[in-house]
Design an enzyme around this catalytic site. Structure first.
Site, mmCIF file in Angstrom:
data_model
loop_
_atom_site.group_PDB
_atom_site.id
_atom_site.type_symbol
_atom_site.label_atom_id
_atom_site.label_comp_id
_atom_site.label_asym_id
_atom_site.label_seq_id
_atom_site.Cartn_x
_atom_site.Cartn_y
_atom_site.Cartn_z
ATOM 1 N N GLU A 3 0.833 -1.203 0.000
ATOM 2 C CA GLU A 3 0.000 0.000 0.000
ATOM 3 C C GLU A 3 0.868 1.254 0.000
ATOM 4 O O GLU A 3 0.534 2.246 -0.661
ATOM 5 C CB GLU A 3 -0.954 -0.010 1.195
ATOM 6 C CG GLU A 3 -2.040 -1.099 1.117
ATOM 7 C CD GLU A 3 -1.537 -2.503 1.398
ATOM 8 O OE1 GLU A 3 -0.404 -2.657 1.921
ATOM 9 O OE2 GLU A 3 -2.269 -3.471 1.093
ATOM 10 N N HIS A 16 -11.758 -6.008 8.273
ATOM 11 C CA HIS A 16 -12.527 -5.693 7.060
ATOM 12 C C HIS A 16 -13.721 -4.819 7.412
ATOM 13 O O HIS A 16 -14.735 -4.831 6.715
ATOM 14 C CB HIS A 16 -13.027 -6.957 6.361
ATOM 15 C CG HIS A 16 -11.952 -7.916 5.960
ATOM 16 N ND1 HIS A 16 -11.499 -8.914 6.777
ATOM 17 C CD2 HIS A 16 -11.231 -8.002 4.819
ATOM 18 C CE1 HIS A 16 -10.550 -9.592 6.158
ATOM 19 N NE2 HIS A 16 -10.362 -9.054 4.976
HETATM 20 C C1 LIG Z 1 -1.955 -5.038 4.241
HETATM 21 C C2 LIG Z 1 -2.934 -5.852 3.478
HETATM 22 N N1 LIG Z 1 -3.201 -5.538 2.186
HETATM 23 C C3 LIG Z 1 -4.115 -6.235 1.494
HETATM 24 C C4 LIG Z 1 -4.789 -7.269 2.058
HETATM 25 C C5 LIG Z 1 -5.846 -8.032 1.286
HETATM 26 N N2 LIG Z 1 -5.378 -9.377 0.937
HETATM 27 C C6 LIG Z 1 -5.631 -10.429 1.739
HETATM 28 S S1 LIG Z 1 -4.906 -11.815 1.205
HETATM 29 C C7 LIG Z 1 -4.250 -11.049 -0.141
HETATM 30 C C8 LIG Z 1 -3.379 -11.819 -1.088
HETATM 31 C C9 LIG Z 1 -2.172 -12.380 -0.431
HETATM 32 O O1 LIG Z 1 -1.450 -13.167 -1.316
HETATM 33 P P1 LIG Z 1 -0.170 -13.989 -0.865
HETATM 34 O O2 LIG Z 1 0.696 -13.156 -0.003
HETATM 35 O O3 LIG Z 1 0.436 -14.555 -2.064
HETATM 36 O O4 LIG Z 1 -0.757 -15.121 0.082
HETATM 37 P P2 LIG Z 1 -1.740 -16.333 -0.307
HETATM 38 O O5 LIG Z 1 -3.128 -15.833 -0.115
HETATM 39 O O6 LIG Z 1 -1.461 -16.736 -1.693
HETATM 40 O O7 LIG Z 1 -1.444 -17.414 0.676
HETATM 41 C C10 LIG Z 1 -4.622 -9.707 -0.157
HETATM 42 C C11 LIG Z 1 -4.247 -8.738 -1.207
HETATM 43 C C12 LIG Z 1 -4.477 -7.563 3.406
HETATM 44 N N3 LIG Z 1 -5.080 -8.577 4.052
HETATM 45 N N4 LIG Z 1 -3.569 -6.849 4.083
#
Ligand SMILES: Cc1ncc(C[n+]2csc(CCOP(=O)(O)OP(=O)(O)O)c2C)c(N)n1
Ligand SMILES: [Mg+2]
Lengths: 337, 410
Positions: A60, A129
């Site tokens: 972000e 959320h």
């Molecule tokens: C600081 C933050 N930004 C955005 C999100 C929203 N979000 C939740 S999971 C996710 C994707 C994460 O992907 P990855 O790190 O590859 O983990 P995976 O879900 O594949 O295990 C996002 C963008 C969040 N939870 N926290």
């Protein structure tokens, strides 16, 4: 005129501005190919191309910082932070940089960016959320904060925000993306197309920043609200049997003090409603503003109905959410006082 | 004027999208047993090529090969296999519970079970884990009761977290499992801090943390690497590269430019890249890093190369952004299947035993779920006490919260 829910209206605003101004572009996590987790940017990449609507790394701070750099170049980036709860890594870039670029460079550099982000509860999203962090931003000099409560306003305000030459935080009340939830969680929510505010012109129009709307005229008591709570306030007034005047602030900074003061001078009573936590919430600013301007007209203490000073608890969504029950009680107290 | 093309903005895109046939032709794999195993006190500089290879122990026929073979006894392998089966059965049941409206949200770790379970096996029971939301296998392998996990998912009266957290955001200090945050990446540098504290106190416990490929883009990932390197913190920093971050392919996180493991090189960290669907490889790499950390030699960054076989969460529909049969085409297969094939290949297991173990896992989940559901599901049955909503904001409840609780009428 087409009927749009708030998501479609926001999408239309972005579409209009991407079409109109080649300096506008939009990006964020899952914003590009997928069209955003709430679908606000749906179809925009396909229509306007990969470099005008794209996915970003999950950073972000990086999203906002690169938007500031683009703004300094002369672009008008519109970035999405997936949930307002995830905006904090960008806080330094927003507070110390975007908000102050103009001031510290004496107008030499500016950051005309828009940060869109869904906020607020009522969706069983738990503490990460559901947050309403508006007061953390209204406290910052140099930052405008906008919160729509209808599809019509959402589109017009977003276009104004994009055309504005200063950074704008655009908070989207996600609980009312699809219909005006009024806080009665055990009743179905009617979709937006049942309401006049879903008549949204297809093309370009603006709703000015810094102008509140009197969404219900009344003489008994003034209710100040924004976002989802506008609809909670309207339902509460209707069910209280009182002749309340409901003001949708629409922009928190700069605040439309005139509309607020005119109303409170007329009614002599004021109830402030927001979902965010109580202490140092935007209601405190509103309460102080009303007191400063209307002290001699007030017939009763100003009431604040807010979220409790706890994180948003998953299992207690409706105990936490300041619904009509609490708003009606406050309206009655304001009438008795 | 130089004869140069004008600048243009590059935005990466994945090789395939819905409607395309899966295409993993760009995936470069080392052969099983091909990657050398440095001594645990090797200098990070001398082992930097490991960040670009792939540590694999199990080959396609289920043979365990090479210097990284941890040579675990069959009984341990059978237990691990059962834990992976249990994790998958648990995920399937909870996913269904969300679909049945019994809770608000759920996230599976299907296809990634080896990452958490092998780590739990390779670490000591007292070592501290700072997981993301996809390492439920750690709790399961450490014997945390399934019914407790379910109570949390259902936010019912026996939810140890009192209904405060979104489903799957477990916490158990007793099981060395740090409270999960919804904010990505925050736990990574916290694990480093925990490890620094352990070193400061002259303890012998180490820490480990996990983030996804997408999360490596957060500043916290870099803070963790830097602090871990500077203070030589006894911590294992795991990147679970399941190639997707919701709808964004790993290229959006920079995965096309260099491997995630290679991020460690610039920080002077030893960096291993491991077949995340190979239980033995994950075990061996974790054990190597744990041994190194416990010997006061500092942190290791491990990339686990795997594939998110299902949707990101119950709110996601992956068919909108990737070929629907992608997971089946993923060349490193399924971790449960691969450990099973290995056990059968060494004559320590059979298809019948596998089926029986699967049925047992499903039954165990069913029994636990019955117990949890009998207490309550989200908004139904026995709920946590509303009074508790104002507790734990602070150690002692300040006056303003006491008053708010009264206003709420409880
Ligand atoms: C600081 C933050 N930004 C955005 C999100 C929203 N979000 C939740 S999971 C996710 C994707 C994460 O992907 P990855 O790190 O590859 O983990 P995976 O879900 O594949 O295990 C996002 C963008 C969040 N939870 N926290
Ligand atoms: Mg991922």
């Amino acid at each position: 005129m087409p009927t749009m829910n708030m998501i479609q209206a926001l999408n239309s605003a972005l579409d209009v501005m991407l079409t109109k101004d080649p300096n506008v572009l939009t990006f964020g996590e899952d914003v590009g190919y997928f069209g955003g987790v709430f679908r606000v940017t749906d179809g925009l990449q396909k229509k306007h191309g990969l470099t005008r609507c794209f996915d970003t790394p999950i950073g972000e701070a990086g999203i906002v910082a690169t938007a500031i750099g683009m703004g300094a170049y002369g672009l008008r980036p519109v970035v999405e932070i997936q949930f307002a709860d995830y905006i904090y890594p960008a806080y330094d870039q927003i507070v110390s940089e975007a908000a102050r670029l103009r001031y510290r460079s004496a107008g030499d550099f500016t950051a005309p960016l828009v940060i869109r982000t869904p906020y607020g509860g009522g969706i069983f999203g738990g503490q990460t959320h559901s947050q309403s962090p508006e007061a953390l931003f209204t406290h910052v000099a140099g930052l405008k904060t906008v919160i729509p409560s209808t599809p019509y306003d959402a589109k017009g305000l977003l276009i104004s925000a994009i055309e504005d030459d200063d950074p704008v935080l655009f908070l989207e009340p996600k609980r009312i993306y699809n219909g005006p939830f009024d806080g009665y969680h055990d009743r179905p929510v009617s979709p937006w197309n049942k309401f006049a505010a879903s008549d949204v012109p297809e093309g370009h129009y603006t709703v000015p920043l810094g102008k509140a709307a009197v969404v219900r005229e009344g003489s008994d008591v003034t209710v100040l609200a924004y976002g989802t709570m506008v609809h909670v306030a309207l339902a509460s007034v209707a069910d209280s049997g009182l002749d309340g005047e409901v003001i949708d602030l629409r922009t928190l900074v700069p605040l439309d003090i005139e509309t607020i003061v005119t109303s409170v001078k007329k009614t002599g009573r004021c109830v402030i409603v927001h979902e965010a936590t109580h202490t140092s919430g935007f209601g405190a600013e509103l309460s102080a503003t009303v007191q400063e301007n209307c002290f001699h007209n007030l017939e009763a203490p100003i009431e604040r109905v807010t979220g409790w000073d706890t994180p948003y608890p998953h299992a207690f969504e409706w105990q936490y959410f300041p619904g009509p029950g609490r708003v009606i009680e406050a309206l009655k107290r304001a009438m008795e006082g | 004027m130089k004869n140069r093309a004008r600048l243009s903005l590059r935005v990466p895109a994945p090789p395939t999208r819905p409607g395309d046939a899966p295409d993993f032709s760009g995936v470069k794999l080392s052969g099983a047993g091909d990657v050398e195993r440095p001594d645990i006190d090797a200098s990070p500089r001398d082992m930097s090529e490991l960040a670009f290879k792939l540590i694999r122990v199990l080959d396609d026929k289920g043979q365990a090969l090479g210097a990284w073979n941890p040579k675990l006894d069959p009984e341990t392998l059978r237990r691990a296999l059962r834990h992976m089966l249990l994790t998958r059965a648990y995920d399937d049941r909870m996913y269904r519970a969300q679909r049945q409206g019994k809770t608000s949200f759920y996230m599976k770790c299907t296809g990634e079970e080896a990452v958490a379970i092998a780590a739990a096996y390779a670490m000591d029971r007292d070592d501290m884990c700072f997981p993301s939301y996809r390492q439920q296998g750690l709790l399961i392998a450490r014997g945390y009761p399934l019914v407790q996990m379910m109570n949390q998912v259902y936010s019912n009266a026996r939810d140890p977290l009192k209904g405060r957290q979104l489903p799957i955001m477990y916490s158990s200090k007793e099981h060395g499992f740090f409270t999960i945050s919804g904010n990505l990446g925050t736990q990574f540098p916290q694990a480093v801090g925990w490890a620094m504290a352990s070193a400061y106190k002259g303890d012998d416990r180490i820490a480990a943390s996990w983030v996804g490929d997408g999360t490596t883009a957060e500043g916290d990932f870099h803070h963790a690497c830097n602090f871990a390197s500077v203070y030589r913190a006894p911590v294992i920093l795991n990147v679970v590269n399941n190639q997707w971050a919701i709808s964004s392919f790993a290229g959006i996180a920079g995965g096309n430019e260099s491997t995630f493991a290679s991020r460690g090189i610039g920080y002077g960290l030893p960096a291993l890249r491991v077949d995340g669907n190979d239980f033995l490889a994950v075990y061996a790499a974790t054990q190597w890093a744990a041994e190194r950390a416990r010997s006061n030699l500092g942190a290791t960054l491990i990339e686990h190369y795997t594939y998110r076989a299902e949707g990101h969460s119950t709110s996601d529909d992956p068919s909108r952004y990737r070929p629907s049969d992608d997971a089946k085409a993923w060349p490193l297969g399924d971790p449960i299947e691969r450990l099973k094939v290995h056990l059968i290949a060494i004559g320590e297991w059979s298809e019948d035993q596998q089926q029986a173990a699967h049925a047992e896992a499903v039954e165990q989940v069913k029994v636990a779920n019955k117990e949890a559901e009998a207490v309550g599901t989200l908004g139904h049955g026995e709920l946590p006490s509303i009074k508790t909503m104002f507790e734990d904001v602070f150690k002692d409840m300040p006056e303003h919260l006491r008053r708010q609780r009264q206003q709420m009428g409880v």
